[in-house]
Design an enzyme around this catalytic site. Structure first.
Site, PDB file in Angstrom:
ATOM      1  N   GLY A   1      38.903  18.849  57.562  1.00  0.00           N
ATOM      2  CA  GLY A   1      38.051  20.027  57.372  1.00  0.00           C
ATOM      3  C   GLY A   1      38.832  21.173  56.752  1.00  0.00           C
ATOM      4  O   GLY A   1      39.207  22.126  57.444  1.00  0.00           O
ATOM      5  N   TYR A   2      39.072  21.062  55.481  1.00  0.00           N
ATOM      6  CA  TYR A   2      39.760  22.125  54.744  1.00  0.00           C
ATOM      7  C   TYR A   2      38.743  22.917  53.905  1.00  0.00           C
ATOM      8  O   TYR A   2      38.557  24.096  54.097  1.00  0.00           O
ATOM      9  CB  TYR A   2      40.796  21.526  53.785  1.00  0.00           C
ATOM     10  CG  TYR A   2      42.162  21.184  54.364  1.00  0.00           C
ATOM     11  CD1 TYR A   2      42.335  20.865  55.696  1.00  0.00           C
ATOM     12  CD2 TYR A   2      43.281  21.160  53.530  1.00  0.00           C
ATOM     13  CE1 TYR A   2      43.590  20.541  56.191  1.00  0.00           C
ATOM     14  CE2 TYR A   2      44.541  20.839  54.016  1.00  0.00           C
ATOM     15  CZ  TYR A   2      44.694  20.526  55.346  1.00  0.00           C
ATOM     16  OH  TYR A   2      45.931  20.205  55.826  1.00  0.00           O
ATOM     17  N   SER A   3      38.096  22.208  52.945  1.00  0.00           N
ATOM     18  CA  SER A   3      37.261  22.911  51.953  1.00  0.00           C
ATOM     19  C   SER A   3      36.036  23.556  52.576  1.00  0.00           C
ATOM     20  O   SER A   3      35.463  23.045  53.538  1.00  0.00           O
ATOM     21  CB  SER A   3      36.786  21.918  50.880  1.00  0.00           C
ATOM     22  OG  SER A   3      37.876  21.273  50.314  1.00  0.00           O
TER      23      SER A   3
ATOM     24  N   SER B   1      35.066  14.185  53.746  1.00  0.00           N
ATOM     25  CA  SER B   1      34.946  12.728  53.632  1.00  0.00           C
ATOM     26  C   SER B   1      34.895  12.090  55.010  1.00  0.00           C
ATOM     27  O   SER B   1      35.641  12.494  55.916  1.00  0.00           O
ATOM     28  CB  SER B   1      36.137  12.152  52.863  1.00  0.00           C
ATOM     29  OG  SER B   1      36.206  12.725  51.585  1.00  0.00           O
TER      30      SER B   1
ATOM     31  N   GLU C   1      48.734  13.746  51.435  1.00  0.00           N
ATOM     32  CA  GLU C   1      47.476  13.339  50.818  1.00  0.00           C
ATOM     33  C   GLU C   1      47.680  13.006  49.341  1.00  0.00           C
ATOM     34  O   GLU C   1      47.242  11.974  48.857  1.00  0.00           O
ATOM     35  CB  GLU C   1      46.441  14.463  50.962  1.00  0.00           C
ATOM     36  CG  GLU C   1      45.113  14.132  50.301  1.00  0.00           C
ATOM     37  CD  GLU C   1      44.050  15.224  50.499  1.00  0.00           C
ATOM     38  OE1 GLU C   1      44.417  16.338  50.922  1.00  0.00           O
ATOM     39  OE2 GLU C   1      42.878  14.941  50.220  1.00  0.00           O
TER      40      GLU C   1
ATOM     41  N   GLU D   1      43.531  20.678  37.382  1.00  0.00           N
ATOM     42  CA  GLU D   1      44.057  21.986  36.944  1.00  0.00           C
ATOM     43  C   GLU D   1      45.050  22.524  37.985  1.00  0.00           C
ATOM     44  O   GLU D   1      46.108  23.056  37.638  1.00  0.00           O
ATOM     45  CB  GLU D   1      42.913  22.994  36.749  1.00  0.00           C
ATOM     46  CG  GLU D   1      42.023  22.732  35.547  1.00  0.00           C
ATOM     47  CD  GLU D   1      41.029  21.593  35.773  1.00  0.00           C
ATOM     48  OE1 GLU D   1      40.785  21.215  36.931  1.00  0.00           O
ATOM     49  OE2 GLU D   1      40.508  21.058  34.771  1.00  0.00           O
TER      50      GLU D   1
ATOM     51  N   THR E   1      42.191  19.766  42.359  1.00  0.00           N
ATOM     52  CA  THR E   1      41.759  19.355  41.007  1.00  0.00           C
ATOM     53  C   THR E   1      42.972  19.160  40.082  1.00  0.00           C
ATOM     54  O   THR E   1      44.078  19.617  40.377  1.00  0.00           O
ATOM     55  CB  THR E   1      40.843  20.429  40.364  1.00  0.00           C
ATOM     56  OG1 THR E   1      41.627  21.618  40.168  1.00  0.00           O
ATOM     57  CG2 THR E   1      39.642  20.751  41.232  1.00  0.00           C
TER      58      THR E   1
HETATM   59  C1  LIG Z   1      35.245  12.848  46.469  1.00  0.00           C
HETATM   60  C2  LIG Z   1      35.707  14.102  47.143  1.00  0.00           C
HETATM   61  C3  LIG Z   1      36.168  14.045  48.439  1.00  0.00           C
HETATM   62  C4  LIG Z   1      36.589  15.214  49.081  1.00  0.00           C
HETATM   63  N1  LIG Z   1      37.001  15.136  50.384  1.00  0.00           N
HETATM   64  C5  LIG Z   1      37.375  16.272  51.028  1.00  0.00           C
HETATM   65  C6  LIG Z   1      37.739  16.225  52.412  1.00  0.00           C
HETATM   66  O1  LIG Z   1      37.741  15.157  53.045  1.00  0.00           O
HETATM   67  N2  LIG Z   1      38.087  17.377  53.016  1.00  0.00           N
HETATM   68  C7  LIG Z   1      38.111  18.581  52.363  1.00  0.00           C
HETATM   69  O2  LIG Z   1      38.468  19.568  52.964  1.00  0.00           O
HETATM   70  N3  LIG Z   1      37.752  18.659  51.053  1.00  0.00           N
HETATM   71  C8  LIG Z   1      37.381  17.535  50.385  1.00  0.00           C
HETATM   72  N4  LIG Z   1      36.991  17.599  49.060  1.00  0.00           N
HETATM   73  C9  LIG Z   1      36.924  18.914  48.406  1.00  0.00           C
HETATM   74  C10 LIG Z   1      38.004  19.153  47.363  1.00  0.00           C
HETATM   75  O3  LIG Z   1      39.268  19.325  47.959  1.00  0.00           O
HETATM   76  C11 LIG Z   1      37.567  20.384  46.538  1.00  0.00           C
HETATM   77  O4  LIG Z   1      36.362  20.059  45.906  1.00  0.00           O
HETATM   78  C12 LIG Z   1      38.601  20.769  45.528  1.00  0.00           C
HETATM   79  O5  LIG Z   1      39.743  21.278  46.138  1.00  0.00           O
HETATM   80  C13 LIG Z   1      38.060  21.796  44.515  1.00  0.00           C
HETATM   81  O6  LIG Z   1      37.473  22.878  45.153  1.00  0.00           O
HETATM   82  P1  LIG Z   1      36.009  23.385  44.740  1.00  0.00           P
HETATM   83  O7  LIG Z   1      35.086  22.202  44.761  1.00  0.00           O
HETATM   84  O8  LIG Z   1      35.679  24.519  45.632  1.00  0.00           O
HETATM   85  O9  LIG Z   1      36.125  23.866  43.241  1.00  0.00           O
HETATM   86  P2  LIG Z   1      36.676  25.280  42.730  1.00  0.00           P
HETATM   87  O10 LIG Z   1      37.922  25.609  43.466  1.00  0.00           O
HETATM   88  O11 LIG Z   1      35.559  26.267  42.790  1.00  0.00           O
HETATM   89  O12 LIG Z   1      37.055  24.968  41.233  1.00  0.00           O
HETATM   90  C14 LIG Z   1      36.074  24.961  40.176  1.00  0.00           C
HETATM   91  C15 LIG Z   1      36.814  24.705  38.864  1.00  0.00           C
HETATM   92  O13 LIG Z   1      37.731  25.794  38.587  1.00  0.00           O
HETATM   93  C16 LIG Z   1      39.042  25.300  38.391  1.00  0.00           C
HETATM   94  N5  LIG Z   1      40.020  26.207  38.952  1.00  0.00           N
HETATM   95  C17 LIG Z   1      39.952  26.820  40.155  1.00  0.00           C
HETATM   96  N6  LIG Z   1      41.059  27.579  40.356  1.00  0.00           N
HETATM   97  C18 LIG Z   1      41.854  27.423  39.261  1.00  0.00           C
HETATM   98  C19 LIG Z   1      43.125  27.937  38.874  1.00  0.00           C
HETATM   99  N7  LIG Z   1      43.831  28.745  39.672  1.00  0.00           N
HETATM  100  N8  LIG Z   1      43.643  27.555  37.673  1.00  0.00           N
HETATM  101  C20 LIG Z   1      42.946  26.723  36.851  1.00  0.00           C
HETATM  102  N9  LIG Z   1      41.730  26.217  37.159  1.00  0.00           N
HETATM  103  C21 LIG Z   1      41.188  26.546  38.350  1.00  0.00           C
HETATM  104  C22 LIG Z   1      39.065  23.970  39.122  1.00  0.00           C
HETATM  105  O14 LIG Z   1      40.064  23.110  38.601  1.00  0.00           O
HETATM  106  C23 LIG Z   1      37.661  23.440  38.883  1.00  0.00           C
HETATM  107  O15 LIG Z   1      37.580  22.830  37.625  1.00  0.00           O
HETATM  108  C24 LIG Z   1      36.560  16.454  48.392  1.00  0.00           C
HETATM  109  C25 LIG Z   1      36.105  16.504  47.068  1.00  0.00           C
HETATM  110  C26 LIG Z   1      35.671  15.350  46.451  1.00  0.00           C
HETATM  111  C27 LIG Z   1      35.179  15.436  45.034  1.00  0.00           C
END
Ligand SMILES: Cc1cc2nc3c(=O)[nH]c(=O)nc-3n(C[C@H](O)[C@H](O)[C@H](O)COP(=O)(O)OP(=O)(O)OC[C@H]3O[C@@H](n4cnc5c(N)ncnc54)[C@H](O)[C@@H]3O)c2cc1C
Length: 396
Positions: A130-132, A164, A247, A379, A377
């Site tokens: 539970g991070y995001s 997840s 991870e 990036e 991501t």
């Molecule tokens: C299949 C899957 C499983 C997952 N499982 C888990 C889980 O078990 N637990 C959990 O906690 N999370 C989980 N996540 C969440 C995942 O960690 C986040 O989706 C991820 O960290 C991106 O955060 P966000 O979706 O809020 O996108 P945002 O942070 O809003 O990013 C949106 C876009 O902006 C870009 N961006 C943002 N900041 C910057 C920067 N500083 N420089 C350049 N580009 C930038 C990003 O690369 C992206 O393209 C999962 C995600 C997926 C897809």
């Protein structure tokens, strides 16, 4: 580095190979990509038990914590053999064994180790992360879920997302804000939360490949005892980063990539009459497959670098980002090449008798988008490699 197995490693590899051939469930080919995690888990319970009896759920954990005390390299060989044989990987390996367990080993108290580690090993407890949150992904430290001290407990309110296997998990590694006035990295605490606590509500989400994989998790006045903090109050960020390093090292592993290219080549050969142009006539496709094979080997070498660091007792940091970035982008290219090999048939999914490779490539094509997002991501990985690996300045 000598890439050949030592005699002991070769014997171990052979032992693992024979064990998998004898004991692993013979799931319908492609079943691992069916996208229903609960179904896969139920179908593989007996197999996980057999792995557990051999202590092979966690070959590299110390014996005192229930592991087989094997080297990180042996663990990697084991993972390779599992991937080559397409043996089902226990779900609790991903977060429990791969992330929560190692973090508890590094930062947990003796009581936490004694209670949680054996339960991870037996598969009794599945873990989720539970991070995001809706407003905190890449910028994880801006998370808003609050934890307020009340006697010997903390009371948690907030929301997590993309969690997840939350719908299957018994425990969550949870980050929550304990000091809203401190700089954002310094007011976070790392908790171990029982998913059966009153006030935890899990609402499953379906991914775009149709898999019931992750959930939203709502937390309303959830009580967590103080003894379930990892490390110190307000210093959870440091343990959280340890988990992320584990991870990314695990996500990035390229085991099985070569196998994927070989599957595609075999398929293209066997089904050459289905194509408007065969492999012999289609130089572009031949080159593309050759590129994927070269890249799969590069990915494997990068994974070996992680193994090599870990076997020296180091926790890979920007190196884990390199491997995560490279291998997950390769995952996407691999799926794209798969689509090129299958042509129009590639759009069919499991269930259709015409679906090549039981819809595996179509599933990978859609699912691999998520792999460059989960665990940070591409990036964000590039930012880490630039700043920590190359010492380049941060952007604004
Ligand atoms: C299949 C899957 C499983 C997952 N499982 C888990 C889980 O078990 N637990 C959990 O906690 N999370 C989980 N996540 C969440 C995942 O960690 C986040 O989706 C991820 O960290 C991106 O955060 P966000 O979706 O809020 O996108 P945002 O942070 O809003 O990013 C949106 C876009 O902006 C870009 N961006 C943002 N900041 C910057 C920067 N500083 N420089 C350049 N580009 C930038 C990003 O690369 C992206 O393209 C999962 C995600 C997926 C897809």
């Amino acid at each position: 580095m000598d890439f050949r197995d030592t005699p002991a490693e070769a014997t171990f590899r052979q032992e693992v190979r024979e064990f998998i051939a004898k004991e692993a469930p013979k799931l319908e080919p492609g079943a691992e990509f069916a996208g229903d995690y609960a179904e896969q888990f139920a179908a593989s319970q007996g197999w996980f038990k057999k792995l557990g009896e051999r202590r092979w759920l966690v070959p590299a954990w110390p014996k005192e914590y229930g592991g087989a005390g094997m080297t990180v390299t042996e663990q990697f060989l084991f993972n390779e053999e599992m991937a080559i044989a397409r043996a089902p990987r226990p779900l609790h390996m991903i977060i429990g064994v791969g992330m929560a367990g190692p973090t508890i080993i590094v930062h947990g108290t003796e009581e936490q180790k004694k209670y949680f580690l054996p339960r991870i090993l037996t598969g009794e407890d599945i873990w989720c992360q539970g991070y995001s949150e809706p407003e905190a992904g890449s910028d994880l430290a801006s998370l808003r879920t609050r934890a307020v001290r009340d006697g010997d407990d903390y009371v948690i309110n907030g929301q997590k997302i993309w969690t997840s296997i939350a719908h299957l998990a018994r425990w969550m590694i949870l980050l929550a804000r304990t000091d809203p006035d401190a700089p954002k990295h310094k007011g976070i605490t790392y908790f171990l939360m029982d998913m059966k606590s009153p006030g935890v509500e899990t609402r499953p989400l379906t991914n775009m490949a149709g898999g019931r994989e992750f959930s939203e998790v709502f937390l309303e006045n959830v009580r967590i005892p103080r003894s379930n903090i990892i490390g110190e109050e307000n210093r959870g960020w440091y343990s959280a980063v340890t988990t992320l390093d584990f991870e990314r090292s695990a996500i990035g592993s390229a085991v099985g990539m070569r196998q994927s290219v070989e599957d595609l080549v075999r398929y293209a050969r066997e089904h050459s009459t289905d194509f408007t142009s065969t492999l012999a006539e289609n130089a572009v496709l031949r080159y593309e497959l050759a590129d994927r094979l070269v890249e799969a080997e590069v990915g494997r070498m990068l994974s070996y670098r992680i193994v090599s660091l870990q076997s020296k007792g180091l926790i890979p940091n920007y190196e884990a980002s390199i491997v995560k970035l490279y291998n997950m982008e390769l995952n996407q290219r691999m799926a794209r090449t798969g689509m090129h090999v299958l042509g129009m048939y590639g759009q069919l999914e499991r269930g259709s008798k015409w679906a090549p490779l039981r819809g595996r490539i179509k599933y990978s094509y859609l699912r691999s988008i998520g792999s460059t997002i989960e665990g940070g991501t591409s990036e964000i990985q590039r930012n880490i490699v630039a700043t920590r690996g190359l010492n380049l300045p941060r952007g604004d």
